[in-house]
Design a protein around this motif. Structure first.
Motif, PDB file in Angstrom:
ATOM      1  N   VAL A 127       0.859  -1.185   0.000  1.00 33.12           N
ATOM      2  CA  VAL A 127       0.000   0.000   0.000  1.00 33.12           C
ATOM      3  C   VAL A 127       0.893   1.231   0.000  1.00 33.12           C
ATOM      4  CG1 VAL A 127      -1.835   1.254   1.193  1.00 33.12           C
ATOM      5  CG2 VAL A 127      -1.762  -1.249   1.299  1.00 33.12           C
ATOM      6  N   GLY A 128       0.610   2.186  -0.908  1.00 33.97           N
ATOM      7  CA  GLY A 128       1.422   3.388  -0.993  1.00 33.97           C
ATOM      8  C   GLY A 128       0.582   4.652  -1.050  1.00 33.97           C
ATOM      9  N   LYS A 129       0.988   5.632  -0.289  1.00 35.73           N
ATOM     10  CA  LYS A 129       0.309   6.930  -0.286  1.00 35.73           C
ATOM     11  C   LYS A 129       0.457   7.601  -1.644  1.00 35.73           C
ATOM     12  CE  LYS A 129       0.801  11.557   1.756  1.00 35.73           C
ATOM     13  NZ  LYS A 129       1.599  12.379   2.705  1.00 35.73           N
ATOM     14  N   GLY A 130      -0.655   8.103  -2.196  1.00 35.99           N
ATOM     15  CA  GLY A 130      -0.629   8.660  -3.539  1.00 35.99           C
ATOM     16  C   GLY A 130      -1.233  10.053  -3.640  1.00 35.99           C
ATOM     17  N   ILE A 131      -0.692  11.003  -2.915  1.00 36.47           N
ATOM     18  CA  ILE A 131      -1.168  12.388  -3.016  1.00 36.47           C
ATOM     19  C   ILE A 131      -0.386  13.074  -4.129  1.00 36.47           C
ATOM     20  CG2 ILE A 131      -1.512  14.569  -1.813  1.00 36.47           C
ATOM     21  CD1 ILE A 131      -3.242  12.266  -0.788  1.00 36.47           C
ATOM     22  N   THR A 132      -1.042  13.318  -5.248  1.00 37.27           N
ATOM     23  CA  THR A 132      -0.333  13.813  -6.431  1.00 37.27           C
ATOM     24  C   THR A 132       0.096  15.273  -6.301  1.00 37.27           C
ATOM     25  OG1 THR A 132      -2.441  14.316  -7.527  1.00 37.27           O
ATOM     26  CG2 THR A 132      -1.445  12.154  -7.956  1.00 37.27           C
ATOM     27  N   PHE A 133      -0.538  16.021  -5.412  1.00 36.55           N
ATOM     28  CA  PHE A 133      -0.012  17.309  -4.956  1.00 36.55           C
ATOM     29  C   PHE A 133      -0.694  17.626  -3.641  1.00 36.55           C
ATOM     30  CE2 PHE A 133       0.638  21.861  -4.501  1.00 36.55           C
ATOM     31  CZ  PHE A 133       1.984  21.948  -4.807  1.00 36.55           C
ATOM     32  N   ASP A 134       0.074  18.203  -2.723  1.00 30.71           N
ATOM     33  CA  ASP A 134      -0.444  18.473  -1.391  1.00 30.71           C
ATOM     34  C   ASP A 134      -0.272  19.941  -1.039  1.00 30.71           C
ATOM     35  OD1 ASP A 134      -1.406  18.321   1.161  1.00 30.71           O
ATOM     36  OD2 ASP A 134       0.412  17.421   2.006  1.00 30.71           O
ATOM     37  N   THR A 135      -1.375  20.697  -1.094  1.00 30.98           N
ATOM     38  CA  THR A 135      -1.344  22.090  -0.635  1.00 30.98           C
ATOM     39  C   THR A 135      -1.439  22.181   0.883  1.00 30.98           C
ATOM     40  OG1 THR A 135      -3.742  22.364  -0.655  1.00 30.98           O
ATOM     41  CG2 THR A 135      -2.563  22.772  -2.733  1.00 30.98           C
ATOM     42  N   GLY A 136      -1.820  21.085   1.527  1.00 32.66           N
ATOM     43  CA  GLY A 136      -2.183  21.113   2.934  1.00 32.66           C
ATOM     44  C   GLY A 136      -3.675  21.282   3.129  1.00 32.66           C
ATOM     45  N   GLY A 137      -4.396  21.586   2.030  1.00 29.45           N
ATOM     46  CA  GLY A 137      -5.833  21.800   2.143  1.00 29.45           C
ATOM     47  C   GLY A 137      -6.114  23.081   2.924  1.00 29.45           C
ATOM     48  N   ILE A 138      -7.215  23.120   3.647  1.00 24.96           N
ATOM     49  CA  ILE A 138      -7.564  24.307   4.431  1.00 24.96           C
ATOM     50  C   ILE A 138      -6.490  24.597   5.478  1.00 24.96           C
ATOM     51  CG2 ILE A 138      -9.220  25.152   6.144  1.00 24.96           C
ATOM     52  CD1 ILE A 138     -11.436  24.106   4.389  1.00 24.96           C
ATOM     53  N   SER A 139      -5.843  23.566   5.986  1.00 25.23           N
ATOM     54  CA  SER A 139      -4.682  23.752   6.873  1.00 25.23           C
ATOM     55  C   SER A 139      -3.459  23.974   5.982  1.00 25.23           C
ATOM     56  CB  SER A 139      -4.486  22.521   7.765  1.00 25.23           C
ATOM     57  OG  SER A 139      -5.664  22.209   8.474  1.00 25.23           O
ATOM     58  N   ILE A 140      -3.456  25.052   5.243  1.00 25.87           N
ATOM     59  CA  ILE A 140      -2.556  25.222   4.100  1.00 25.87           C
ATOM     60  C   ILE A 140      -1.089  25.317   4.532  1.00 25.87           C
ATOM     61  CG2 ILE A 140      -2.721  27.754   4.065  1.00 25.87           C
ATOM     62  CD1 ILE A 140      -2.930  27.465   0.932  1.00 25.87           C
ATOM     63  N   ASP A 170      -3.734  18.884   6.640  1.00 25.47           N
ATOM     64  CA  ASP A 170      -2.398  18.616   6.111  1.00 25.47           C
ATOM     65  C   ASP A 170      -1.859  17.286   6.607  1.00 25.47           C
ATOM     66  OD1 ASP A 170      -0.183  19.142   4.565  1.00 25.47           O
ATOM     67  OD2 ASP A 170       0.861  20.280   6.125  1.00 25.47           O
ATOM     68  N   ALA A 171      -2.646  16.565   7.372  1.00 23.58           N
ATOM     69  CA  ALA A 171      -2.317  15.186   7.752  1.00 23.58           C
ATOM     70  C   ALA A 171      -3.213  14.254   6.947  1.00 23.58           C
ATOM     71  CB  ALA A 171      -2.502  14.976   9.250  1.00 23.58           C
ATOM     72  N   GLU A 172      -3.255  14.514   5.638  1.00 18.86           N
ATOM     73  CA  GLU A 172      -4.207  13.824   4.754  1.00 18.86           C
ATOM     74  C   GLU A 172      -3.744  12.443   4.341  1.00 18.86           C
ATOM     75  OE1 GLU A 172      -1.052  14.380   2.261  1.00 18.86           O
ATOM     76  OE2 GLU A 172      -1.859  15.883   3.623  1.00 18.86           O
ATOM     77  N   GLY A 173      -2.432  12.195   4.377  1.00 20.17           N
ATOM     78  CA  GLY A 173      -1.924  10.917   3.891  1.00 20.17           C
ATOM     79  C   GLY A 173      -2.486   9.738   4.658  1.00 20.17           C
ATOM     80  N   ARG A 174      -2.498   9.859   5.977  1.00 19.92           N
ATOM     81  CA  ARG A 174      -3.026   8.752   6.788  1.00 19.92           C
ATOM     82  C   ARG A 174      -4.516   8.535   6.554  1.00 19.92           C
ATOM     83  NH1 ARG A 174      -1.150  11.869  12.077  1.00 19.92           N
ATOM     84  NH2 ARG A 174       0.383  12.475  10.498  1.00 19.92           N
ATOM     85  N   ILE A 175      -5.225   9.611   6.145  1.00 22.69           N
ATOM     86  CA  ILE A 175      -6.669   9.493   5.894  1.00 22.69           C
ATOM     87  C   ILE A 175      -6.934   8.617   4.668  1.00 22.69           C
ATOM     88  CG2 ILE A 175      -8.735  10.782   5.293  1.00 22.69           C
ATOM     89  CD1 ILE A 175      -7.928  11.225   8.135  1.00 22.69           C
ATOM     90  N   VAL A 176      -6.170   8.836   3.587  1.00 17.55           N
ATOM     91  CA  VAL A 176      -6.385   8.016   2.391  1.00 17.55           C
ATOM     92  C   VAL A 176      -5.818   6.612   2.588  1.00 17.55           C
ATOM     93  CG1 VAL A 176      -6.398  10.046   0.910  1.00 17.55           C
ATOM     94  CG2 VAL A 176      -4.274   8.768   1.174  1.00 17.55           C
ATOM     95  N   LEU A 210       0.645   4.865  14.803  1.00 17.36           N
ATOM     96  CA  LEU A 210      -0.388   4.342  15.705  1.00 17.36           C
ATOM     97  C   LEU A 210      -1.777   4.538  15.093  1.00 17.36           C
ATOM     98  CD1 LEU A 210       0.995   5.590  19.139  1.00 17.36           C
ATOM     99  CD2 LEU A 210       0.874   3.217  18.344  1.00 17.36           C
ATOM    100  N   PHE A 211      -1.999   5.648  14.418  1.00 12.59           N
ATOM    101  CA  PHE A 211      -3.272   5.858  13.724  1.00 12.59           C
ATOM    102  C   PHE A 211      -3.499   4.762  12.686  1.00 12.59           C
ATOM    103  CE2 PHE A 211      -5.667   7.457  10.123  1.00 12.59           C
ATOM    104  CZ  PHE A 211      -6.753   8.089  10.696  1.00 12.59           C
ATOM    105  N   LEU A 212      -2.479   4.469  11.878  1.00 16.92           N
ATOM    106  CA  LEU A 212      -2.617   3.466  10.826  1.00 16.92           C
ATOM    107  C   LEU A 212      -2.794   2.063  11.385  1.00 16.92           C
ATOM    108  CD1 LEU A 212       0.107   4.743   8.326  1.00 16.92           C
ATOM    109  CD2 LEU A 212      -2.377   4.962   8.100  1.00 16.92           C
ATOM    110  N   ARG A 213      -2.206   1.807  12.549  1.00 15.64           N
ATOM    111  CA  ARG A 213      -2.285   0.461  13.126  1.00 15.64           C
ATOM    112  C   ARG A 213      -3.728   0.011  13.318  1.00 15.64           C
ATOM    113  NH1 ARG A 213       0.354  -0.887  18.978  1.00 15.64           N
ATOM    114  NH2 ARG A 213      -1.314   0.537  19.612  1.00 15.64           N
ATOM    115  N   ASP A 214      -4.631   0.942  13.543  1.00 16.16           N
ATOM    116  CA  ASP A 214      -6.046   0.594  13.735  1.00 16.16           C
ATOM    117  C   ASP A 214      -6.642  -0.136  12.541  1.00 16.16           C
ATOM    118  OD1 ASP A 214      -6.354   1.548  16.261  1.00 16.16           O
ATOM    119  OD2 ASP A 214      -7.633   3.248  15.738  1.00 16.16           O
ATOM    120  N   PHE A 215      -6.052   0.017  11.358  1.00 11.25           N
ATOM    121  CA  PHE A 215      -6.679  -0.472  10.137  1.00 11.25           C
ATOM    122  C   PHE A 215      -6.046  -1.753   9.596  1.00 11.25           C
ATOM    123  CE2 PHE A 215      -7.389   4.029  10.530  1.00 11.25           C
ATOM    124  CZ  PHE A 215      -8.743   4.142  10.291  1.00 11.25           C
ATOM    125  N   PHE A 216      -5.041  -2.282  10.264  1.00 15.57           N
ATOM    126  CA  PHE A 216      -4.403  -3.510   9.790  1.00 15.57           C
ATOM    127  C   PHE A 216      -5.121  -4.762  10.275  1.00 15.57           C
ATOM    128  CE2 PHE A 216      -0.674  -0.661   9.440  1.00 15.57           C
ATOM    129  CZ  PHE A 216      -0.236  -1.003   8.182  1.00 15.57           C
TER     130      PHE A 216
END
Length: 471
Positions: free
Chosen positions: A236-249, A320-326, A420-426
């Motif tokens: 599994v690989g994080k695939g954010i093709t560009f990251d502005t940080g979103g509203i937390s810019i 801006d902590a979007e990677g763990r969300i996807v 630790l956040f990601l561990r919940d999903f394994f």
């Protein structure tokens, strides 16, 4: 990639490369007296990656390169190959004399160094190298398999670098997916599924992160299923093709290199393609959740509650902590739908990784000692460093939310909290997470790395997958 060929015949019209060991002044191989004399008078001639140029006007060969291989291990040969390829002209015919009885690792390291050090981004204005490299060996056929392994590794790394180096004005989720479809089509036995639109209804994290962009998200599933394979590894690989940080810019300086925020997805896709090239006897599924994290009226907000693929919820506390969300959606999908024996996750996830470990080392998290050891050894052999950090349960309390199952960006040590956040999903699956943001990019040429994207992780994954007996 440029050609590297095994042969047993010297050509005096070529530039000769003489490998030099660090154990003393005697060169590796059979150089003439002139080369031996120069070696004796040159400080550091055998240091790995050290190069001395011997011009020979009006003679053949017209010049000889003395290439230091250090102790003669694979890393030393890899450093020598990278140094050599940067020294020679693009159209220069090159011959490297392998010492009699050289180990297979010497040939593999040399070839990988030549190819990796000679990488150029596919859309760069400079023409690719045209000159052939010949490796002279007493028994060329004996090294054919090692050369094939080096070629597959370098091909995968070049592909991962190309994907990551591509500007985000070109690279969006649909473009990335198209590249994987095109590559998979060239490899019998590979299949690829691309999901978008309503097919992503259960992927609440991916839809949230990608919702602010005019280029909608995609979910790519690339499969290699060799006949008879019983072991199933999911990458599994994080695939954010560009990251502005979103509203937390992000601030400007933090945004300039965010075309590289899909380096994890590039590595896992490249590794799966490389596994097919090597015909590895292991079932492999590579997953890439792809999104552009943009700022707009439809962007997800701090305070939003996101429902993931497994039905669990996360309170977004930092867009801006979007990677763990996807990644959470992809990991939950793997656990629920694919029943893997092992999950390996790669992500350009946190700046805290660089603070803790510097630019060349990834952070490794796994509850499994044997897996952590095997991955560390594979990375060391491949030339990609990692360091195991703890999944400290002392910080689990920080994940608690009053309105969801967890919060996305809790206080505490950044890289550890993300793990630790990601561990919940394994679930109960054997797994490891590699936080590789810092080593995914090189500011300058450095041994086998070229300035720009490094393709970090593709080499390590291929080394590790090659050790598995999938049947």
């Amino acid at each position: 990639m440029f050609a590297i060929r095994l042969t047993d015949a010297l050509d005096e019209t070529a530039t000769w490369v003489v490998p030099i060991g660090s154990g003393g002044p005697q060169p590796v191989g059979e150089p003439d007296a002139e080369v031996s004399a120069l070696t004796e008078q040159t400080d550091g001639a055998g240091q790995a990656g050290h190069l001395v140029v011997l011009p020979r006007p009006l003679r053949r060969p017209i010049r000889v390169l003395l290439a230091g291989v250090g102790d003669g291990d694979e890393a030393g040969w890899r450093a020598a190959g990278a140094a050599v390829i940067r020294e020679v002209a693009d159209d220069e015919l090159l011959e490297v004399r392998l010492p009699a009885g050289a180990a297979q690792a010497a040939l593999r390291g040399l070839a990988e160094g030549l190819w990796l050090g000679g990488y150029r981004y596919r859309d760069a204005p400079k023409s690719p190298r045209a000159g052939e490299v010949r490796i002279i060996a007493d028994n060329p056929e004996a090294y054919a398999e090692s050369l094939a392994q080096a070629r597959a590794t370098a091909t995968a790394t070049w592909f991962a670098r190309d994907l990551t180096n591509t500007p985000s004005s070109v690279k969006n989720p649909a473009w990335f997916a198209d590249q994987i479809v095109a590559e998979a089509a060239q490899r019998p036995g590979m299949t690829v599924t691309v999901r978008g639109g309503d097919e992503l209804l259960r992927f609440g994290g991916l839809r949230a992160v990608g919702g602010g962009s005019v280029t909608p998200p995609r979910f790519v599933e690339l499969s290699w299923r060799p006949p008879g394979a019983t072991t199933h590894v999911v990458l599994v690989g994080k695939g954010i093709t560009f990251d502005t940080g979103g509203i937390s810019i992000k601030p400007r300086d933090g945004m300039k290199l965010m075309k590289k925020d899909m380096g994890g997805a590039a590595a896992v896709m490249a590794a799966a393609l490389g596994a097919a090239d090597l015909n590895l006897p292991v079932r492999i599924t590579a997953l890439a959740p792809l999104a552009e994290n943009a700022v707009s009226g439809s962007a997800f907000r701090p305070g939003d509650v996101i429902t993931h693929y497994d039905g669990s919820t996360s309170e977004n506390t930092n867009s801006d902590a979007e990677g763990r969300i996807v990644l959470a959606d992809a990991l939950a999908y793997a656990a629920d739908e694919l029943q893997p024996d092992l999950v390996l996750n790669l992500a350009t996830l946190t700046g805290a990784n660089a603070v803790a470990l510097g630019k060349r080392t990834a952070a490794l998290y796994s509850p499994d000692d044997d897996l952590a050891k095997a991955l560390t050894e594979a990375g060391a052999a491949a030339g990609e460093q990692m360091w195991r950090l703890p999944l400290a349960d002392d910080y689990v309390e920080n994940l608690r939310s009053d309105i969801a199952d967890r919060i996305s960006a809790p206080p505490g040590p950044g890289s550890v909290m993300a793990a630790l956040f990601l561990r919940d999903f394994f679930g109960d699956t054997k797994w490891a997470h590699l936080d590789m943001s810092a080593p995914s990019w090189a500011e300058a040429h450095d041994l086998d790395l070229t300035k720009g994207a490094t393709g970090w992780g593709a080499r390590t994954l291929l080394r590790y997958l090659s050790t598995l007996d999938g049947r």
